[in-house]
Design a protein around this motif. Structure first.
Motif, short mmCIF file in Angstrom:
data_model
loop_
_atom_site.label_atom_id
_atom_site.label_comp_id
_atom_site.label_asym_id
_atom_site.label_seq_id
_atom_site.Cartn_x
_atom_site.Cartn_y
_atom_site.Cartn_z
N ARG A 141 0.75 -1.14 0.05
CA ARG A 141 -0.01 -0.10 -0.10
C ARG A 141 0.91 1.19 -0.22
N MET A 187 -0.22 2.46 -10.55
CA MET A 187 -1.31 2.04 -11.11
C MET A 187 -1.19 0.93 -11.88
N TYR A 200 -1.63 -1.54 -3.86
CA TYR A 200 -2.83 -0.65 -3.59
C TYR A 200 -2.37 0.80 -3.66
N PRO A 201 -2.66 1.69 -4.59
CA PRO A 201 -2.05 2.91 -4.79
C PRO A 201 -3.08 4.01 -3.94
N ALA A 221 -6.01 4.68 -13.72
CA ALA A 221 -6.65 3.68 -13.39
C ALA A 221 -7.56 2.66 -14.20
N ARG A 230 -8.10 -1.08 -13.44
CA ARG A 230 -8.50 -1.20 -11.91
C ARG A 230 -10.06 -0.87 -11.80
N SER A 279 -9.92 -0.80 -5.89
CA SER A 279 -8.45 -1.22 -5.90
C SER A 279 -7.30 -0.02 -5.80
N PHE A 280 -8.06 0.91 -5.48
CA PHE A 280 -7.18 2.31 -5.30
C PHE A 280 -8.08 3.36 -4.51
N GLU A 281 -7.35 4.35 -4.02
CA GLU A 281 -8.13 5.46 -3.24
C GLU A 281 -7.44 6.82 -3.64
#
Length: 309
Positions: free
Chosen positions: A183, A217, A222-223, A240, A245, A249-251
């Motif tokens: 992460r 990405m 987990y970006p 993404a 993605r 899978s990312f935030e």
């Protein structure tokens, strides 16, 4: 020049005393700080969660050279994590930890003490079902922080890291950390750094940020995209999608008090938005870095210091 001066003031004891002693500065500080206690932090976390947002909590403090103070910081994190668990908010909130606040700068075995203290915080996080991200500080701490992260992830593989795009080394660090289970929060950087290690111009930092985003990405981790820049939000979204993605899978991450309407808008669109929420008494250094990032607040702050706020 103004940003550099503010960042220098963040570590100047005389300026700190002036700012902290003036009660009128509190109206500015309250824009960015949730309060001073774990109860304040949990209450604000619940309010943000009710608006569809996630949270990462930072118990304020840094540059600790006192072992008792480092131990007190660990206890504060364990308390707030227990409170999050009791409040049913652990699925919405994690914590962010500055290693310099838990012993990294202690003489002798500072790195070992910081690792042991970070492990205690991770244990408390795991007990309630959440995790920990190690904040990154100025460039002199980068190698030590990443070394501690590697050791920490042996037992706590979900422990996260922060990388700063303004550092020239960060593209390689992104490649090293873009692995399964990792992460990584990518931010631009908020410390005064020499040109020998950091890009001096905003345009260069922006280009570095995008290059780093592409790496994360397209990686297996987990970006966590920490930015308030609408252009970077759009670029991250596009990257993404190109990488295939899903929204889970990312935030995106933004600071408490900055662009709150945009935070809620992104969450309403189905994107995961995490608010970086600071609390505690040791707010001065954090506040000055936020001030350096938001020049529009400087006039308001100056009026407060002069007693006209």
């Amino acid at each position: 020049m103004l940003r550099t001066a503010l960042l220098a003031a963040a570590r100047e004891p005389r300026v700190r005393h002036l700012v902290e002693a003036n009660p009128l500065t509190r109206s500015v500080v309250d824009r960015y700080i949730a309060g001073t206690t774990a109860q304040d932090a949990v209450r604000t976390t619940r309010a943000l969660a009710d608006h569809g947002l996630h949270v990462t909590l930072d118990h304020l403090g840094e540059d600790t050279t006192d072992a008792d103070k480092a131990a007190a910081t660990v206890a504060a994190y364990r308390t707030v994590l227990d409170s999050l668990g009791s409040a049913g908010l652990a699925d919405r909130a994690e914590v962010s930890v500055k290693l310099s606040a838990v012993g990294q700068f202690l003489p002798g075995d500072g790195a070992k003490i910081a690792l042991a203290n970070a492990q205690r915080i991770c244990e408390a996080a795991a007990a309630v079902g959440t995790t920990v991200t190690l904040d990154m500080e100025d460039h002199t701490t980068t190698d030590s922080t990443l070394d501690i992260l590697r050791d920490l992830r042996v037992d706590f593989p979900s422990a996260g890291a922060v990388l700063q795009a303004y550092l020239r080394r960060t593209e390689q660090d992104c490649r090293d950390l873009a692995s399964a289970g990792s992460r990584v929060r990518l931010c631009k950087g908020a410390y005064a750094e020499p040109e020998s290690v950091a890009f001096p111009d905003k345009s260069e930092v922006d280009r570095s940020y995008v290059r780093c985003l592409k790496t994360l990405m397209n990686g297996e981790g987990y970006p966590m995209v920490a930015t308030h820049d609408p252009r970077m939000v759009a670029i991250a979204d596009d990257l993404a999608q190109r990488a295939g993605r899903s929204p889970e899978s990312f935030e995106f991450q933004m600071l408490y008090g900055i662009r709150p309407a945009e935070q809620e808008r992104l969450a309403a669109e189905g994107k995961r938005l995490r608010v970086y929420l600071a609390y505690g008494d040791e707010w001065y250094g954090y506040f000055m870095r936020r001030l350096a990032e938001r020049p529009a607040n400087i006039a308001f702050f100056a009026r407060s210091l002069l007693g006209r706020g």
